[in-house]
Design a protein around this motif. Structure first.
Motif, short mmCIF file in Angstrom:
data_model
loop_
_atom_site.label_atom_id
_atom_site.label_comp_id
_atom_site.label_asym_id
_atom_site.label_seq_id
_atom_site.Cartn_x
_atom_site.Cartn_y
_atom_site.Cartn_z
N SER A 103 5.30 29.99 -35.73
CA SER A 103 5.07 31.17 -35.99
C SER A 103 3.48 31.72 -36.38
O SER A 103 3.34 32.72 -36.83
N LYS A 136 10.20 35.07 -48.84
CA LYS A 136 9.88 35.58 -47.74
C LYS A 136 10.33 37.08 -47.90
O LYS A 136 9.70 38.02 -47.08
N ASP A 164 8.05 22.00 -49.47
CA ASP A 164 8.84 23.38 -49.66
C ASP A 164 10.19 23.34 -48.92
O ASP A 164 10.98 24.35 -49.11
N VAL A 210 0.19 21.11 -49.52
CA VAL A 210 -1.02 21.48 -49.23
C VAL A 210 -0.96 22.86 -49.80
O VAL A 210 -0.50 23.70 -49.28
N LYS A 246 1.13 28.04 -51.44
CA LYS A 246 0.90 27.08 -50.39
C LYS A 246 0.19 27.44 -49.47
O LYS A 246 0.17 28.63 -49.04
N SER A 257 -0.31 28.34 -45.69
CA SER A 257 0.62 28.82 -44.63
C SER A 257 0.21 29.52 -43.44
O SER A 257 -0.96 30.17 -43.52
N LYS A 258 0.79 29.51 -42.38
CA LYS A 258 0.31 29.94 -41.11
C LYS A 258 0.29 31.34 -41.14
O LYS A 258 -0.45 32.15 -40.27
N SER A 259 1.21 32.03 -41.90
CA SER A 259 1.45 33.48 -41.90
C SER A 259 0.62 34.32 -43.16
O SER A 259 0.77 35.35 -43.29
N1 AQP Z 1 1.34 23.80 -47.17
C1 AQP Z 1 2.12 22.82 -46.65
N2 AQP Z 1 1.94 21.86 -47.28
C2 AQP Z 1 2.77 20.37 -46.86
N3 AQP Z 1 3.73 20.76 -45.97
C3 AQP Z 1 3.82 22.12 -45.30
N4 AQP Z 1 4.58 22.52 -44.51
C4 AQP Z 1 4.49 23.91 -44.11
N5 AQP Z 1 3.26 24.29 -44.96
C5 AQP Z 1 3.17 23.23 -45.33
C6 AQP Z 1 5.55 21.74 -43.59
O1 AQP Z 1 5.29 21.90 -42.15
C7 AQP Z 1 6.93 21.92 -41.52
C8 AQP Z 1 6.90 23.19 -40.67
O2 AQP Z 1 7.09 24.11 -41.57
P1 AQP Z 1 7.59 25.59 -40.77
O3 AQP Z 1 6.67 25.81 -39.90
O4 AQP Z 1 8.75 25.27 -39.98
O5 AQP Z 1 7.81 26.52 -41.94
P2 AQP Z 1 6.92 26.91 -43.26
O6 AQP Z 1 7.36 25.70 -44.14
O7 AQP Z 1 7.36 28.19 -43.55
O8 AQP Z 1 5.37 26.89 -42.90
P3 AQP Z 1 4.28 27.74 -42.83
O9 AQP Z 1 3.03 27.32 -42.32
O10 AQP Z 1 4.20 28.47 -44.17
O11 AQP Z 1 4.94 29.01 -41.82
P4 AQP Z 1 5.18 30.54 -41.94
O12 AQP Z 1 3.86 30.87 -42.54
O13 AQP Z 1 5.55 30.88 -40.64
O14 AQP Z 1 6.32 30.46 -43.05
C9 AQP Z 1 7.80 21.86 -42.76
O15 AQP Z 1 8.51 20.27 -42.93
C10 AQP Z 1 7.20 22.29 -43.96
O16 AQP Z 1 7.45 21.51 -45.10
#
Ligand code: AQP
Length: 342
Positions: free
Chosen positions: A17, A119, A155, A193, A202, A204-206
């Motif tokens: 994402s 979300k 998370d 993180v 946290k 987050s990529k988004s």
């Molecule tokens: N900040 C974080 N610290 C530790 N672990 C993290 N993960 C995500 N962010 C952190 C772990 O990465 C794995 C994949 O996550 P994901 O991409 O399926 O979804 P997410 O947790 O929703 O990650 P993002 O970066 O926050 O994505 P978006 O922004 O698209 O929602 C998981 O094992 C997660 O725990």
């Protein structure tokens, strides 16, 4: 076979994402590599593109992010021969089992999911049905392989617990011992993180702010700039972990340092206690660049040959289906769906 009778098997996924962040790397991918290297498990890793579209994704960006994520897995140390590496949409059994789980999971369970609440935000009426059903698809991702262990960041713990609830209810309703009760594996110094701009959120990529995260593709100057500008407080670093209480930004930078150097926060504080951030931040930048630069260079090399990435994904999906298809067929038999006998 383990004591439970299930093959020790790891499944985990990452959404394409956006670009990979340091949070994804330390909280998930680095652990995935460790579990592959341990050799105790069969390891299955997935780019969960069906999950990604629960919020809008530009199609060209989704395709690019999926290939880049695959390159990230390999550059970080996942061997597509020893592990199974593929994108979720190529294995239709995930979505097929997810439908059955949509009929097992209860509305109340889903409404309690904190990721859904975060979300969907205030505008729930406008969130997609897929975002609400996300945890049932995640349960299917895991259970379509009878996976026993699920390495995730903090998370995702609640979703893995829900997966256990879905497995238990399915087994109970149909009077079988068919799905394993999988274990979340949440280990290491950086299971959560945090954003570099706000220690309560946290990374987050988004996140709309690129300064909030370190991307795996950031160059050395960008990493140094983001760490230099990371929010901190004016006090020097403590020598012991208790001194990080109520200092979320300081704790986050120490945890990142510990995870990148494969040590513990206590040991880092024993080394850097008493230093000002002006001294510690350059140390952290140097370490982050040293650890991430080889990964991003390898990602760039792999991305130069997208056809090879597509071949790896196709082969991974074939291997994944060899495990998933018989489990789906047996599930259909248990549920009473007529089809070829197994
Ligand atoms: N900040 C974080 N610290 C530790 N672990 C993290 N993960 C995500 N962010 C952190 C772990 O990465 C794995 C994949 O996550 P994901 O991409 O399926 O979804 P997410 O947790 O929703 O990650 P993002 O970066 O926050 O994505 P978006 O922004 O698209 O929602 C998981 O094992 C997660 O725990």
């Amino acid at each position: 076979m383990s004591e439970s009778g299930f093959t020790p098997r790891v499944f985990s996924g990452i959404q394409p994402s956006g670009g990979l962040t340091l949070g994804n790397y330390l909280g998930a991918m680095k652990r995935f590599v460790d579990m592959q290297e341990e050799g105790r498990f069969e390891t299955i890793y997935c780019m969960v593109d069906l999950h990604a579209i629960t919020v809008w994704q530009d199609p060209a960006a989704l395709a690019r992010n999926t290939r880049e994520l695959c390159a990230g897995f390999i550059a970080a140390g996942i061997d597509p021969e020893r592990s199974i590496l593929f994108n979720q949409s190529q294995v239709p059994e995930h979505a097929q089992l997810a439908w059955i789980f949509n009929c097992v999971a209860r509305m109340g369970w889903m409404q309690r999911m904190t990721q859904w609440k975060d979300k969907a935000g205030k505008n729930r009426e406008n969130a997609s049905l897929g975002l609400f059903a996300y945890p049932a698809l995640m349960a299917a991702d895991i259970l379509i392989y009878h996976a026993t262990h699920v390495p995730v960041g903090e998370d995702q713990k609640q979703h893995v617990e829900l997966t256990r609830d879905i497995a238990a209810k399915f087994n109970h309703d149909y009077k079988v011992e068919f799905f394993p009760l999988c274990e979340p594996v949440i280990e290491g110094a950086a299971t959560r993180v945090m954003s570099l701009r706000d220690g309560s959120k946290k990374m987050s990529k988004s996140d709309p702010s690129d300064m909030s995260r370190i991307n795996m593709t950031d160059d050395a100057d960008t990493i140094a700039k983001k760490i230099r500008k990371a929010r901190t407080d004016p006090d020097p670093l403590p020598s012991e972990i208790d001194g990080l209480k109520d200092r979320p930004e300081a704790r986050n930078l120490i945890n990142i340092y510990a995870a990148l150097s494969d040590t513990t926060p206590d040991k880092v504080l024993a080394e850097v206690g008493g230093k000002q951030f002006s001294e510690f931040k350059p140390m952290l930048s140097d370490l982050a660049v040293a650890r991430l630069a080889p990964i991003s260079a390898e990602m760039a090399r792999l991305m130069a040959d997208p056809a090879e990435i597509d071949r790896i994904l196709t082969r991974g999906a074939e291997r994944a289906r060899e495990i998933a298809a018989p489990i789906l067929r047996r599930t259909y038999d248990i549920v009473g769906m007529v089809g070829p006998a197994t």
